[in-house]
Design an enzyme around this catalytic site. Structure first.
Site, mmCIF file in Angstrom:
data_model
loop_
_atom_site.group_PDB
_atom_site.id
_atom_site.type_symbol
_atom_site.label_atom_id
_atom_site.label_comp_id
_atom_site.label_asym_id
_atom_site.label_seq_id
_atom_site.Cartn_x
_atom_site.Cartn_y
_atom_site.Cartn_z
ATOM 1 N N ASP A 157 73.176 115.138 130.618
ATOM 2 C CA ASP A 157 72.100 115.420 130.496
ATOM 3 C C ASP A 157 72.808 116.239 129.498
ATOM 4 O OD1 ASP A 157 69.772 113.554 131.448
ATOM 5 O OD2 ASP A 157 69.567 114.731 132.177
ATOM 6 N N ASP A 171 67.486 108.092 128.821
ATOM 7 C CA ASP A 171 66.375 108.873 129.051
ATOM 8 C C ASP A 171 65.233 108.702 127.006
ATOM 9 O OD1 ASP A 171 67.006 109.977 131.072
ATOM 10 O OD2 ASP A 171 67.106 111.554 130.841
#
Length: 198
Positions: A157, A171
């Site tokens: 991330d 995401d």
């Protein structure tokens, strides 16, 4: 015979475009026309999925090579930064103790989308499912190939808005696809192109 036809006349036959004012009739499922429409929607789904997957994959490769173990990069001051982290949980860092379960869920989602694609005749649904498929594949790739091990890998991330969880492009694709599906469902549009009107 020709004279009889001239006197009696032949019934008007509406053309495929609905020249008689009626809505054009949809080709029966399984017909060549229906099959062609279905293949185009499946192609759209695959194109969206591949684009979402490749954007996620390339962005993560760059982040791992250039940003991991480095200071965060300020994009818009403190409002948005690029900050590489490894996330063993679900989207937005939820449930880090259940990595294997989330991996299995992602795999099931992919299988369901592939099966649903066989009855897909709606372009908006193709885009939504393509986003879901690309995002799920992006994070599943991390789960399989990244440390600490197969099906236990931590997702990369890096998008870090202020006062919010760090996430990635996969995401984002999953969330956008989910929102689009909710909108389509509220509008009564099914994946097969059927519209339900209350």
């Amino acid at each position: 015979m020709a004279e009889a036809e001239r006197i009696i006349g032949t019934p008007d036959i509406p053309d495929a475009e609905g020249a008689d004012g009626a809505e054009p009739r949809e080709p029966a499922e399984g017909s060549t026309a229906a099959g062609g429409r279905g293949r185009k929607k499946i192609l759209a789904l695959l194109v969206v999925a591949v684009l979402a997957y490749l954007l996620d994959l390339v962005s993560k490769m760059i982040v791992v090579a250039k940003l991991e173990h480095e200071e965060p990069i300020e994009v818009f001051g403190d409002w948005l930064k690029f900050d590489a982290i490894r996330n063993a949980g679900a989207a937005f860092g939820i449930g880090e103790a259940f990595t294997v379960i989330f991996t299995a869920i992602a795999a099931v989602v992919i299988v369901v989308i592939v099966r649903l694609a066989r009855k897909l005749y709606s372009l908006p649904w193709a885009i939504a499912l393509g986003l879901l498929l690309g995002g799920a594949l992006g994070n599943l790739t991390d789960r399989i190939f990244r440390a600490p091990g197969v099906f236990k890998g931590a997702v990369v991330d890096f998008i870090a808005p202020a006062h919010f969880a760090v996430f990635n492009l996969a995401d984002s694709a999953i969330v956008c696809g989910g929102i689009l599906i909710v909108i389509l469902s509220f509008r009564g549009l099914d994946p097969d192109g059927t519209v339900h009107k209350d």
